[in-house]
Write a protein that holds these residues in place. Structure first.
Motif, PDB file in Angstrom:
ATOM      1  N   GLY A  44     -68.311 -58.040  51.375  1.00  0.00           N
ATOM      2  CA  GLY A  44     -69.542 -57.168  52.148  1.00  0.00           C
ATOM      3  C   GLY A  44     -70.852 -57.752  52.557  1.00  0.00           C
ATOM      4  N   PRO A  45     -71.309 -58.652  51.668  1.00  0.00           N
ATOM      5  CA  PRO A  45     -72.679 -59.220  52.071  1.00  0.00           C
ATOM      6  C   PRO A  45     -72.794 -60.124  53.333  1.00  0.00           C
ATOM      7  CG  PRO A  45     -71.781 -60.712  50.244  1.00  0.00           C
ATOM      8  CD  PRO A  45     -70.791 -59.479  50.647  1.00  0.00           C
ATOM      9  N   SER A  46     -71.753 -60.625  53.854  1.00  0.00           N
ATOM     10  CA  SER A  46     -71.903 -61.278  55.205  1.00  0.00           C
ATOM     11  C   SER A  46     -71.415 -60.223  56.186  1.00  0.00           C
ATOM     12  CB  SER A  46     -71.046 -62.484  55.054  1.00  0.00           C
ATOM     13  OG  SER A  46     -71.532 -63.415  54.046  1.00  0.00           O
ATOM     14  N   ILE A  47     -72.370 -60.264  57.344  1.00  0.00           N
ATOM     15  CA  ILE A  47     -72.052 -59.282  58.488  1.00  0.00           C
ATOM     16  C   ILE A  47     -72.385 -60.236  59.676  1.00  0.00           C
ATOM     17  CG2 ILE A  47     -72.787 -57.326  59.705  1.00  0.00           C
ATOM     18  CD1 ILE A  47     -73.286 -55.996  56.930  1.00  0.00           C
ATOM     19  N   ARG A  48     -71.673 -59.967  60.739  1.00  0.00           N
ATOM     20  CA  ARG A  48     -72.018 -60.446  62.079  1.00  0.00           C
ATOM     21  C   ARG A  48     -71.919 -59.256  63.130  1.00  0.00           C
ATOM     22  NH1 ARG A  48     -68.472 -65.578  63.185  1.00  0.00           N
ATOM     23  NH2 ARG A  48     -69.695 -66.428  61.680  1.00  0.00           N
ATOM     24  N   TYR A  49     -72.757 -59.484  64.119  1.00  0.00           N
ATOM     25  CA  TYR A  49     -72.827 -58.533  65.362  1.00  0.00           C
ATOM     26  C   TYR A  49     -72.783 -59.304  66.730  1.00  0.00           C
ATOM     27  CZ  TYR A  49     -74.352 -54.859  61.982  1.00  0.00           C
ATOM     28  OH  TYR A  49     -74.450 -54.127  60.869  1.00  0.00           O
TER      29      TYR A  49
END
Length: 124
Positions: free
Chosen positions: A55-60
């Motif tokens: 969960g801590p790594s996110i990309r948009y």
């Protein structure tokens, strides 16, 4: 193998909001990186957002940064896509996908399982 089903799509006016949900079954979604893609008529499927297994790594995608937010509920085995300040160009079928890869994959080829999709239409 994990099975995915999206919900929450619909018709919304420009500037409005929608929250998409992706319910996972068959295997805990915590075993997968989870992503959202979309496909508009006549266009290629494109990456929207993704989150790593923990969960801590996110990309948009640049086109949705600051407007969309991806999150996941490990207890409910569900991933969400909160979409705010919607634009007509956000109109598409939105797909949820699961990947066994480490990190935050943003290519459709890196995903192993897909939901059937949910239609989002932004129109006045």
């Amino acid at each position: 193998q994990v099975q995915l089903v999206e919900s929450g799509g619909g018709l919304v006016q420009p500037g409005g909001s929608l929250r998409l949900s992706c319910a996972a079954s068959g295997r805990a979604s915590s075993s997968y990186a989870m992503g959202w893609f979309r496909q508009a008529p006549g266009k290629e499927r494109e990456f929207v957002a993704a989150t790593s297994r923990s969960g801590p790594s996110i990309r948009y995608a640049d086109s949705v940064k600051g407007r969309f937010n991806i999150s996941r509920d490990y207890i409910k085995n569900t991933v969400y896509l909160q979409m705010n300040m919607l634009k007509t160009e956000d109109t598409a079928i939105y797909y949820c996908a699961a990947s066994r890869r480490i990190g935050v994959p943003d290519a459709a080829s890196e995903y192993d399982s897909w939901g059937p999709g949910t239609q989002v239409t932004v129109s006045s």
